[in-house]
Motif scaffolding. Sequence first.
Motif, PDB file in Angstrom:
ATOM      1  N   ASP A   8     -41.530  14.536  68.075  1.00  0.00           N
ATOM      2  CA  ASP A   8     -40.567  14.465  69.171  1.00  0.00           C
ATOM      3  C   ASP A   8     -41.135  13.650  70.319  1.00  0.00           C
ATOM      4  O   ASP A   8     -42.343  13.387  70.391  1.00  0.00           O
ATOM      5  N   GLN A  24     -33.767   5.797  73.244  1.00  0.00           N
ATOM      6  CA  GLN A  24     -32.869   6.948  73.176  1.00  0.00           C
ATOM      7  C   GLN A  24     -31.652   6.738  74.071  1.00  0.00           C
ATOM      8  O   GLN A  24     -30.523   7.071  73.688  1.00  0.00           O
ATOM      9  N   TYR A  27     -29.392   4.118  72.152  1.00  0.00           N
ATOM     10  CA  TYR A  27     -28.773   4.578  70.905  1.00  0.00           C
ATOM     11  C   TYR A  27     -28.157   5.967  71.006  1.00  0.00           C
ATOM     12  O   TYR A  27     -27.460   6.395  70.090  1.00  0.00           O
ATOM     13  N   GLY A  28     -28.468   6.700  72.072  1.00  0.00           N
ATOM     14  CA  GLY A  28     -27.933   8.046  72.217  1.00  0.00           C
ATOM     15  C   GLY A  28     -28.673   9.090  71.407  1.00  0.00           C
ATOM     16  O   GLY A  28     -28.256  10.243  71.328  1.00  0.00           O
ATOM     17  N   GLN A  29     -29.787   8.707  70.780  1.00  0.00           N
ATOM     18  CA  GLN A  29     -30.568   9.626  69.956  1.00  0.00           C
ATOM     19  C   GLN A  29     -31.922   8.994  69.641  1.00  0.00           C
ATOM     20  O   GLN A  29     -32.133   7.800  69.867  1.00  0.00           O
ATOM     21  N   ARG A  35     -39.352   8.403  65.090  1.00  0.00           N
ATOM     22  CA  ARG A  35     -40.047   9.689  65.103  1.00  0.00           C
ATOM     23  C   ARG A  35     -41.212   9.711  64.120  1.00  0.00           C
ATOM     24  O   ARG A  35     -42.213  10.396  64.352  1.00  0.00           O
ATOM     25  N   ASP A 182     -29.424   9.388  59.892  1.00  0.00           N
ATOM     26  CA  ASP A 182     -29.211   9.745  61.290  1.00  0.00           C
ATOM     27  C   ASP A 182     -28.106   8.880  61.895  1.00  0.00           C
ATOM     28  O   ASP A 182     -27.878   8.891  63.094  1.00  0.00           O
TER      29      ASP A 182
END
Length: 200
Positions: A8, A24, A27-29, A35, A182
């Motif tokens: 994380d 993040q 891309y919103g994630q 990771r 994802d």
Amino acid sequence: MAFVHLLDIDDLPEGPRRVAESGQEQYGQLLNTWRSLFHRPEIFESYLPFLRSVAGPGAVDQEIKDLSALLVAWLNGCRYTVSHRWTGALRGGADPDRLLDVVRGRWDRFDPPLRCALELAREVTSSPPVVAPSRQAGLLSGTVREDVSTHFTEPQIVELTMSISMWNALSRFHRLMQFELDMPAPPGPVDRELLQGKDL
């Protein structure tokens, strides 16, 4: 299940964390590729800016880079990379039928530079394991080499071949790592072929 534990953002030191936060936000994630790379923060810190410089806006038309990247992912049989390249191309305004034409090899309606780029992607992806350097030192058949030189400038050739090469490397990395998706799965027929195994 992924080959390595996915870390994380809190596992990163300050410099790489800033890069991850920027990604993040965009891309919103946090993507699974990132990771996994968090295990080597110094690699991740340079990876994302490098990826943007190769895959983002440049000397080569963005559609050409997006569609050739999709073809590379497809030829490598990598569901994770296909899902990313399909989603990315759609976000860039690509017509879904056009994307399907790319993976089906229905290129006759494409303009010559795009067809040439797809032929280049196919040869760069498929030739290395089967074509000996003594037979073809530069990997490309004479026709494709001539077409590439006709349709693209030298800076464009460098950018396009780097993009194709990078997506080959990432497709193979993704397959080895066995990431869960994802991003949205590719459309049904395409996804079924990837899951059931297709003739590459």
